[in-house]
Design a protein around this motif. Structure first.
Motif, PDB file in Angstrom:
ATOM      1  N   LEU A   1      -2.281  52.413  20.461  1.00  0.00           N
ATOM      2  CA  LEU A   1      -2.398  52.157  19.021  1.00  0.00           C
ATOM      3  C   LEU A   1      -3.652  51.370  18.689  1.00  0.00           C
ATOM      4  CD1 LEU A   1       1.198  50.834  18.235  1.00  0.00           C
ATOM      5  CD2 LEU A   1       0.286  53.049  17.553  1.00  0.00           C
TER       6      LEU A   1
ATOM      7  N   ASP B   1      -6.925  53.253  12.925  1.00  0.00           N
ATOM      8  CA  ASP B   1      -6.079  54.426  12.715  1.00  0.00           C
ATOM      9  C   ASP B   1      -6.907  55.476  11.983  1.00  0.00           C
ATOM     10  OD1 ASP B   1      -3.914  56.128  12.394  1.00  0.00           O
ATOM     11  OD2 ASP B   1      -3.446  55.268  10.426  1.00  0.00           O
TER      12      ASP B   1
ATOM     13  N   SER C   1      -5.632  56.408   8.210  1.00  0.00           N
ATOM     14  CA  SER C   1      -5.670  55.480   7.085  1.00  0.00           C
ATOM     15  C   SER C   1      -6.884  54.577   7.153  1.00  0.00           C
ATOM     16  CB  SER C   1      -4.405  54.618   7.103  1.00  0.00           C
ATOM     17  OG  SER C   1      -4.363  53.883   8.308  1.00  0.00           O
TER      18      SER C   1
ATOM     19  N   ARG D   1      -5.628  48.349  13.709  1.00  0.00           N
ATOM     20  CA  ARG D   1      -4.330  47.991  14.285  1.00  0.00           C
ATOM     21  C   ARG D   1      -4.524  47.233  15.596  1.00  0.00           C
ATOM     22  NH1 ARG D   1      -0.639  53.295  13.718  1.00  0.00           N
ATOM     23  NH2 ARG D   1      -2.228  54.204  15.049  1.00  0.00           N
ATOM     24  N   TYR D   2      -3.909  46.085  15.677  1.00  0.00           N
ATOM     25  CA  TYR D   2      -3.889  45.290  16.914  1.00  0.00           C
ATOM     26  C   TYR D   2      -5.285  45.061  17.500  1.00  0.00           C
ATOM     27  CZ  TYR D   2       0.949  46.598  16.399  1.00  0.00           C
ATOM     28  OH  TYR D   2       2.191  46.788  15.882  1.00  0.00           O
TER      29      TYR D   2
ATOM     30  N   GLU E   1       1.734  60.326  18.092  1.00  0.00           N
ATOM     31  CA  GLU E   1       1.809  59.829  16.724  1.00  0.00           C
ATOM     32  C   GLU E   1       1.284  60.867  15.736  1.00  0.00           C
ATOM     33  OE1 GLU E   1      -0.491  56.342  15.853  1.00  0.00           O
ATOM     34  OE2 GLU E   1       0.629  55.952  14.020  1.00  0.00           O
TER      35      GLU E   1
ATOM     36  N   TYR F   1       6.369  40.778  18.711  1.00  0.00           N
ATOM     37  CA  TYR F   1       5.038  40.606  18.130  1.00  0.00           C
ATOM     38  C   TYR F   1       4.531  41.937  17.561  1.00  0.00           C
ATOM     39  CZ  TYR F   1       0.016  40.616  17.929  1.00  0.00           C
ATOM     40  OH  TYR F   1      -1.274  40.804  17.514  1.00  0.00           O
ATOM     41  N   VAL F   2       4.759  43.027  18.323  1.00  0.00           N
ATOM     42  CA  VAL F   2       4.307  44.346  17.858  1.00  0.00           C
ATOM     43  C   VAL F   2       4.995  44.707  16.543  1.00  0.00           C
ATOM     44  CG1 VAL F   2       4.301  46.817  18.402  1.00  0.00           C
ATOM     45  CG2 VAL F   2       3.693  45.168  20.159  1.00  0.00           C
ATOM     46  N   ILE F   3       6.301  44.401  16.435  1.00  0.00           N
ATOM     47  CA  ILE F   3       7.017  44.667  15.182  1.00  0.00           C
ATOM     48  C   ILE F   3       6.408  43.841  14.051  1.00  0.00           C
ATOM     49  CG2 ILE F   3       9.242  44.526  13.992  1.00  0.00           C
ATOM     50  CD1 ILE F   3      10.584  44.790  16.729  1.00  0.00           C
TER      51      ILE F   3
ATOM     52  N   GLU G   1       3.421  42.519  13.727  1.00  0.00           N
ATOM     53  CA  GLU G   1       2.119  43.032  13.303  1.00  0.00           C
ATOM     54  C   GLU G   1       2.276  44.339  12.543  1.00  0.00           C
ATOM     55  OE1 GLU G   1      -0.490  40.454  13.547  1.00  0.00           O
ATOM     56  OE2 GLU G   1      -1.509  42.384  13.762  1.00  0.00           O
ATOM     57  N   GLY G   2       3.236  45.162  13.000  1.00  0.00           N
ATOM     58  CA  GLY G   2       3.459  46.455  12.361  1.00  0.00           C
ATOM     59  C   GLY G   2       3.856  46.313  10.906  1.00  0.00           C
TER      60      GLY G   2
ATOM     61  N   LEU H   1       1.226  46.274   8.280  1.00  0.00           N
ATOM     62  CA  LEU H   1       0.568  47.534   7.948  1.00  0.00           C
ATOM     63  C   LEU H   1       1.472  48.332   7.011  1.00  0.00           C
ATOM     64  CD1 LEU H   1      -0.368  48.261  11.633  1.00  0.00           C
ATOM     65  CD2 LEU H   1      -2.055  47.849   9.852  1.00  0.00           C
TER      66      LEU H   1
ATOM     67  N   ARG I   1       5.183  60.974   4.433  1.00  0.00           N
ATOM     68  CA  ARG I   1       3.799  60.541   4.652  1.00  0.00           C
ATOM     69  C   ARG I   1       3.829  59.198   5.363  1.00  0.00           C
ATOM     70  NH1 ARG I   1       0.079  63.797   3.949  1.00  0.00           N
ATOM     71  NH2 ARG I   1       0.206  65.312   2.272  1.00  0.00           N
ATOM     72  N   ILE I   2       3.997  59.233   6.672  1.00  0.00           N
ATOM     73  CA  ILE I   2       4.140  57.966   7.379  1.00  0.00           C
ATOM     74  C   ILE I   2       2.797  57.234   7.396  1.00  0.00           C
ATOM     75  CG2 ILE I   2       6.073  58.737   8.815  1.00  0.00           C
ATOM     76  CD1 ILE I   2       4.089  59.031  11.123  1.00  0.00           C
ATOM     77  N   GLY I   3       2.878  55.930   7.218  1.00  0.00           N
ATOM     78  CA  GLY I   3       1.662  55.122   7.188  1.00  0.00           C
ATOM     79  C   GLY I   3       1.338  54.599   8.572  1.00  0.00           C
ATOM     80  N   PRO I   4       0.278  53.805   8.672  1.00  0.00           N
ATOM     81  CA  PRO I   4      -0.157  53.293   9.976  1.00  0.00           C
ATOM     82  C   PRO I   4       0.837  52.330  10.629  1.00  0.00           C
ATOM     83  CG  PRO I   4      -1.446  52.317   8.199  1.00  0.00           C
ATOM     84  CD  PRO I   4      -0.630  53.408   7.578  1.00  0.00           C
TER      85      PRO I   4
ATOM     86  N   PHE J   1       4.252  52.770  10.678  1.00  0.00           N
ATOM     87  CA  PHE J   1       5.518  53.432  11.024  1.00  0.00           C
ATOM     88  C   PHE J   1       5.733  53.517  12.541  1.00  0.00           C
ATOM     89  CE2 PHE J   1       8.059  57.247  11.837  1.00  0.00           C
ATOM     90  CZ  PHE J   1       9.120  57.084  10.955  1.00  0.00           C
ATOM     91  N   PHE J   2       4.783  54.146  13.233  1.00  0.00           N
ATOM     92  CA  PHE J   2       4.911  54.351  14.682  1.00  0.00           C
ATOM     93  C   PHE J   2       4.899  53.023  15.451  1.00  0.00           C
ATOM     94  CE2 PHE J   2       3.080  56.404  18.691  1.00  0.00           C
ATOM     95  CZ  PHE J   2       4.271  57.026  19.024  1.00  0.00           C
ATOM     96  N   PRO J   3       4.014  52.077  15.091  1.00  0.00           N
ATOM     97  CA  PRO J   3       4.029  50.786  15.796  1.00  0.00           C
ATOM     98  C   PRO J   3       5.376  50.082  15.721  1.00  0.00           C
ATOM     99  CG  PRO J   3       2.024  50.978  14.534  1.00  0.00           C
ATOM    100  CD  PRO J   3       2.852  52.179  14.193  1.00  0.00           C
TER     101      PRO J   3
ATOM    102  N   ILE K   1       8.375  51.445  15.378  1.00  0.00           N
ATOM    103  CA  ILE K   1       9.305  52.132  16.289  1.00  0.00           C
ATOM    104  C   ILE K   1       9.059  51.674  17.727  1.00  0.00           C
ATOM    105  CG2 ILE K   1       9.944  54.364  17.284  1.00  0.00           C
ATOM    106  CD1 ILE K   1       9.416  55.644  14.638  1.00  0.00           C
TER     107      ILE K   1
ATOM    108  N   GLY L   1       7.606  48.954  18.783  1.00  0.00           N
ATOM    109  CA  GLY L   1       7.965  47.546  18.950  1.00  0.00           C
ATOM    110  C   GLY L   1       9.458  47.383  19.173  1.00  0.00           C
TER     111      GLY L   1
END
Lengths: 504, 151
Positions: free
Chosen positions: A181, A185, A188, A192-193, A451, B22-24, B26-27, B30, B37-40, B42-44, B46, B48
């Motif tokens: 990740l 991105d 968008s 990220r990170y 992703e 931490y990943v959650i 930070e996610g 975003l 229309r998943i944003g940047p 969404f995946f992080p 999950i 996390g």
């Protein structure tokens, strides 16, 4: 015949002087690092990758692939002669190969190894020629939904089939996906990170992460150990005469080699399962089908032929999913896939039809490389034995030096050296507590692709997650993944239930 | 079952959990977007959640058996060798960077031998010079001389 036209196309490139030269360089380096304990093909490919940026991409791939399959040959030689497996996948070979050396039959063991390896590779290369283009053609009809499911299956297979704890493998896959990740991105433009670090905008470098987790971590693991000086027993003076098998020995060669090749190809073609598993399984199968299982471990030809045929077959078969789907069949394949991307080649189902010259040149080079290895191995055995006895105090600083130069030369920046450092220390600590590094790289490579395909699938389905269960291919792939996850749990429950019944 | 675990293994699992959280965290900073229309973010998120869950499960696992003594000296020396190389390769050049790397690696080994260290430095500097500077033309100086004497 289409096949012959394709082969002719591949030969044009593969038999060019440049290709032959770099193919030789690849298999030579591969044999070398395969024989050296402590550095495997993964580190060697990572170190050489930045050096290939100036080369034509086909030539570069031919060389990098040569390192991969060459390492299987080198590792077995030291397993047989010194009981020192240079790579994990050849550890099984030592079980029967080393006893053969002690009995003064080292020559025969080496011949069996070379012949079985060659046979296994050849078998798998034929499968690559037959199946990779066909699978690629089928996969052309895949849309993002199937793609997502194939990759999920790849990751699940990698974690459930690997050695050690499944939970920890899953944790490491997830860790790899998270590492993927890092950076901007593409959809968008969001950072990220990246912790506000400019160099992380493009993401972490695959090479730096790989060299840290595999190279540096392994050095840390070995550096503190006292120098082991390998003894050369029965290794001197092996002539061609001593290598040739007698007729009855030859008869015992074909069955195990054939079974090993078939099993190895199957395991290798599965995404995520590599040569180590193939050789272990082949050995176990031989022991089970043999009329005299007691001879294993005491110098049985079958115990050398089967695992060697299997690990070489699996290494070649690993190219099937890599080249036809763009999904790595193995960790080293993941790095090779990264190498293709860095050379501007887009892996995926369209690869073979878009770049037929490159695909067929690569396949033809496998043959050439394997013939080279077969010839190379006989005169160079003495040299390899000497190499393995290089003391650690010379070997480890040298490997560390190449790791440093390799990571520095990716972008001519010291930032990647720091990344290597961080992942080296982290990788060592994780490894010490049973978290394997291999799944991390697989996740790292596939993360962005997963992703992207998830996002596309959801766009097409207008946000309905059931889309993954609507399309038959996707359902089949996801069910298979679920089965792989549930199988060990079910087996565990059955064993427990039986145990409880016996106890009660 | 938890009682049988050694504290170090539990610490690593707790580290995995902390990393997942931490990943959650930070996610959530975003954009998550909608299902269509998943944003940047969404995946992080999950990932996390998955990471945290695997960390929790790993807490209950039996630790990997058969660990030797922790090679603290080797670890520190290997890390310092990389660090020294990174700090010196630009500012001081190839020769100092390689020398520092080999020296620090030697300190991490049980019995460092001065002669072997010198020979390794010599050999690796030669490889570095001929292969990387002359052969591959990497922009590295053999030795960066200070511009002012004594400076």
């Amino acid at each position: 015949m289409e096949l012959f036209a394709n082969l002719a196309l591949g030969m044009q490139t593969a038999f060019s002087l440049e290709a032959l030269l770099f193919c030789f360089a690849g298999v030579f380096v591969g044999t070398f690092v395969g024989a050296l304990p402590g550095i495997g093909p993964l580190v060697a490919i990572s170190v050489t990758l930045p050096l290939t940026f100036g080369l034509d991409s086909t030539i570069a791939l031919i060389m990098l692939a040569g390192i991969f399959y060459g390492a299987q040959y080198g590792g077995s030689v030291t397993s047989i002669l010194l009981n020192l497996p240079g790579t994990a996948s050849t550890a099984v070979t030592a079980l029967d190969g080393y006893p053969m050396t002690r009995d003064g039959r080292a020559g025969l063991a080496l011949f069996t190894n070379a012949a079985a390896s060659f046979a296994g590779s050849s078998f798998a290369i034929i499968l690559v020629m037959a199946f990779a283009p066909a699978i690629g053609r089928i996969a052309m009809d895949f849309n993002s939904t199937e793609y997502f499911s194939v990759m999920v299956l790849g990751l699940v297979a990698a974690s459930t089939l690997s050695n050690g704890s499944t939970i920890k493998s899953f944790a490491m896959i997830t860790f790899g996906l998270i590492l993927g990740l890092v950076g901007m991105d593409l959809n968008s433009g969001a950072q990220r990170y990246t912790f506000g670090i400019l160099q992380l905008t493009d993401g972490l470098s695959l090479i730096a992460v790989a060299m840290g987790m595999f190279g540096v971590a392994e050095i840390i693991n070995k550096i503190a150990a006292p120098d082991s000086t390998a003894t050369q027993r029965g290794a001197g003076g092996i002539g061609l005469r001593a290598m040739l098998p007698r007729r009855d020995e030859l008869r015992r060669f074909w069955g195990p080699t054939g079974r090993g090749a078939a099993l190895g190809s199957m395991v290798g073609a599965l995404p995520g399962a590599g040569p180590s598993i193939a050789s272990f399984m082949a050995y176990a199968v031989e022991k089970r089908v043999s009329r005299d299982p007691g001879k294993f471990g005491k110098g049985a030809i079958e115990g050398v032929a089967a695992p060697e045929s299997a690990n070489n077959a699996s290494v070649q078969a690993a190219f099937i999913p890599t080249l036809s789907l763009g999904i790595p069949g193995d960790v080293v394949m993941a790095v090779l896939l990264g190498a293709m991307m860095m050379h501007g080649v887009v892996p995926g189902p369209a690869f073979i039809s878009n770049e037929p010259a490159m695909f067929w040149a690569l396949v033809v080079s496998f043959w050439i490389g394997n013939v080279m290895l077969l010839v190379l191995n006989i005169p160079l055995i003495g040299l390899f034995v000497k190499l393995v006895s290089i003391p650690g105090r010379f070997l480890y600083p040298t490997v560390m030096f190449f790791i440093c130069m390799g990571s520095y030369s990716i972008n001519n920046s010291t930032f990647d050296v720091y990344v290597t450092l961080v992942f080296g220390v982290l990788g060592y600590i994780l490894l010490r507590f049973g978290f394997q590094p291999a799944p991390v790289l697989l996740g790292f490579i596939l993360g962005p692709l997963i992703e992207e395909n998830l996002r596309r699938s959801l766009v097409i389905a207008r946000g309905d997650p059931m889309v993954f269960l609507d399309r038959p291919v996707s359902v089949a792939l996801l069910s298979l993944s679920l089965l792989l996850i549930l199988a060990p749990i079910l087996r565990h429950l059955v064993v427990r239930w039986r145990g409880a019944r016996h106890a009660g | 079952m938890l009682r049988r675990l050694d504290p170090a293994a539990r610490l690593v699992s707790l580290g995995v959990i902390a990393f997942g959280l931490y990943v959650i965290h930070e996610g959530t900073t975003l954009r998550i977007g909608t299902m269509a229309r998943i944003g940047p973010g969404f995946f992080p998120i999950i990932l996390g959640v998955a990471m945290t869950a695997f960390g929790v499960l790993a807490l209950f696992e039996r630790p990997a058996a058969g660990r030797g003594a922790f090679p603290a000296r080797g670890l520190v020396c290997a890390a310092l060798a990389l660090l020294a190389f990174a700090l010196l390769i630009r500012t001081a050049g190839l020769v100092p960077a390689v020398s520092a790397l080999v020296l620090l690696m030697a300190l991490g080994q049980p019995q460092p031998r001065p002669l072997g260290v010198a020979a390794t430095i010599l050999a690796l500097t030669a490889i570095g010079y001929f292969l990387f500077i002359l052969g591959l033309r990497l922009p590295i100086e053999p030795i960066v001389w200070p511009t002012r004497s004594g400076g």
